[in-house]
Design an enzyme around this catalytic site. Structure first.
Site, PDB file in Angstrom:
ATOM      1  N   GLU A 138       0.827  -1.211   0.000  1.00  0.00           N
ATOM      2  CA  GLU A 138       0.000   0.000   0.000  1.00  0.00           C
ATOM      3  C   GLU A 138       0.862   1.262   0.000  1.00  0.00           C
ATOM      4  O   GLU A 138       0.496   2.276  -0.617  1.00  0.00           O
ATOM      5  CB  GLU A 138      -0.938  -0.002   1.210  1.00  0.00           C
ATOM      6  CG  GLU A 138      -1.896  -1.178   1.286  1.00  0.00           C
ATOM      7  CD  GLU A 138      -2.806  -1.285   0.070  1.00  0.00           C
ATOM      8  OE1 GLU A 138      -3.036  -0.255  -0.610  1.00  0.00           O
ATOM      9  OE2 GLU A 138      -3.274  -2.398  -0.221  1.00  0.00           O
ATOM     10  N   ASP A 207       3.715  -4.620  -6.007  1.00  0.00           N
ATOM     11  CA  ASP A 207       4.348  -5.869  -5.554  1.00  0.00           C
ATOM     12  C   ASP A 207       5.869  -5.777  -5.666  1.00  0.00           C
ATOM     13  O   ASP A 207       6.604  -6.118  -4.730  1.00  0.00           O
ATOM     14  CB  ASP A 207       3.852  -7.053  -6.386  1.00  0.00           C
ATOM     15  CG  ASP A 207       2.389  -7.378  -6.153  1.00  0.00           C
ATOM     16  OD1 ASP A 207       1.815  -6.837  -5.186  1.00  0.00           O
ATOM     17  OD2 ASP A 207       1.824  -8.154  -6.932  1.00  0.00           O
TER      18      ASP A 207
END
Length: 491
Positions: A138, A207
């Protein structure tokens, strides 16, 4: 006015609302001054504007979601999150992390570094590295300006398509996957596919950079693909009722393989879970039971059968359940044993002092907190709990002085202003009490209640010129925001 320019104007009006600009101020921006929405870098906001947008975003999150205000939980998630930020591209920046009390398995990133994590996700993680992996992911959404890129994508579509995408972005951040999907389905098929591809690109980038953050922060980089793989396996058993995390962060086999491939570049790192992480999980598990007696039976069964990850954390969960059930003596016995091993663990100290306070042992509660606060003067959980207990013990002057300092250090903490309002009232400062309460409601997104408190404060006799001017300025600000929201609602 050309259609593209009109689209830019409408986007500016929407942004103006978030940035506390009047429609006239937003509309008066000339064509040459329009933010460069079309820039590939996504530099739509200045740092100051993004910060203000984040604060506004957070107010509406508090108004619509059960954000946890427990100082111990809030302290932990912010320390963990900001330790990861120090290994990101925003090193030195202050992010705000918060927990949302919901069984949903989800997390999201808002503008200005505001990152929310649902308690259901925390309980789903099986290690602190897995929780760190979600936060790192995040954080990267924020550092890579993915929200700003979404605004850029919307500006290149038709008005209806752009509006649908913007609704999907905002609702996806505040209400979860169902609302986001519903908003997106209102757009054309081509726009849906573009949004899907755009989301996948963002997730892949988050990611990749998130794994780097994990490694640099000494967490296990393999925790990210491990968590995703478990979510992917859960996907098959959930059917159509997917956890929110799977809806807002689609997990595919290729994504799992991709993240695993990146993690393999780093050596496996077995990092033991911190005691604070284990205590957070125990506290959340205790709260998940509707009745305290159910929680007591749960933790006692685990201890009896030896089915626990950490014995101390399980005893801590039991002590919290006993406290909730008003079994103060038994709760104190549990906490005393824990404090013999770890006398400076904040969770133990705060819970033990609260047990004393609820049992009517006010002096013991305050003494215990004062001793610990002397060792850890910068600990917010200790200082705010001590302020609360000063108030309950009739020591409003001590509470007021401490809370004024806390408010200057954490100006967005809603609990501090609520306690300050109580302290000011106890000291006879009526106008100031209502002003602090107005600030509490404003930060909670309760604008009408904030407005009412300011009006009451202005009716208090004997106000000096400066206080009157400040209250009137705040009242105009809140009234303007209410009016703008009503205009949007009536459209």
């Amino acid at each position: 006015m050309p259609e593209a320019k009109l689209h830019h104007r409408l986007l500016i009006l929407v942004l103006g609302l978030c940035l506390n600009l009047t429609p006239l101020q937003a509309w008066s921006i000339s064509g040459d001054d329009l933010p460069d929405i079309g820039a590939a870098s996504g530099n739509l906001f200045t740092p100051a504007q993004e910060k203000q947008l984040g604060k506004t975003f957070m107010r509406y999150i508090r108004a619509t979601q059960p954000v946890i205000t427990d100082p111990l939980m809030d302290d932990y998630i912010n320390k963990l999150g900001n330790s990861l930020v120090e290994h990101s591209q925003e090193q030195g920046s202050k992010f705000t992390f918060f927990l949302v009390d919901s069984p949903q398995v989800n997390a999201y990133a808002g503008p200005g570094g505001y990152i929310g994590v649902y308690t259901g996700l925390v309980l789903t993680t099986q290690s602190e590295s897995e929780l760190a992996a979600v936060l790192a992911h995040e954080i990267t959404h924020v550092t890579q300006k993915h929200l700003q890129r979404a605004w850029y994508a919307a500006s290149n579509m038709s008005l209806v398509q752009g509006a649908a995408l913007l609704a999907a972005i905002i609702l996806g951040a505040t209400a979860g996957g169902d609302a986001a999907i519903a908003a997106t389905m209102g757009a054309q098929a081509a726009m849906q596919q573009q949004q899907i591809n755009f989301t996948r690109q963002n997730e892949k980038e988050a990611d990749r950079l998130g794994i780097n953050i994990l490694h640099d922060a000494d967490y296990d980089p393999h925790a990210m693909p491990t968590f995703f793989a478990r979510m992917g396996r859960a996907n098959k058993s959930y059917g159509t009722e997917l956890p929110e995390f799977l809806r807002t962060h689609p997990v595919t086999n290729s994504r799992i393989a991709d993240s695993l491939g990146r993690a393999e570049k780093f050596p496996y790192r077995q990092r033991p879970d911190s005691l604070c992480y284990l205590l957070l999980r125990a506290s959340l598990r205790q709260q998940s039971f509707e009745e305290p007696d159910e929680a007591i039976r749960h933790f006692r069964t685990l201890l009896k059968e030896g089915r626990y990850r950490d014995e101390a954390a399980t005893h801590y969960g039991l002590s919290l359940a006993l406290l909730r059930a008003d079994h103060y003596r038994e709760a104190s016995d549990e906490l005393n044993k824990l404090m013999q091993e770890h006398p400076d663990t904040l969770e133990y100290v705060v819970t033990a002092s609260r047990t004393h306070m609820e049992a009517g042992r006010k002096k013991q509660a305050i003494n215990l907190l004062e001793q610990s606060a002397h060792k850890f003067p910068l600990s917010y959980p200790l200082q705010v709990t001590l302020s609360e207990f000063y108030l309950r013990a009739g020591l409003a002057d001590k509470a007021y002085k401490k809370l004024k300092l806390l408010a200057s250090l954490q100006p967005e903490n809603t609990q501090t202003y609520k306690l300050l309002a109580q302290a000011a009232a106890a000291l006879g400062n009526k106008a100031e009490s209502h002003e602090f309460m107005a600030m509490h409601y404003y930060l909670m997104g309760a604008l009408e209640a904030s407005l009412m408190q300011l009006k009451i404060a202005l009716r208090v006799p004997g106000l000096d010129f400066y206080r009157t001017a400040r209250l009137e300025s705040q009242l105009k600000k809140v009234q303007l925001e209410i009016d703008e929201l009503k205009k949007e609602h009536d459209k």
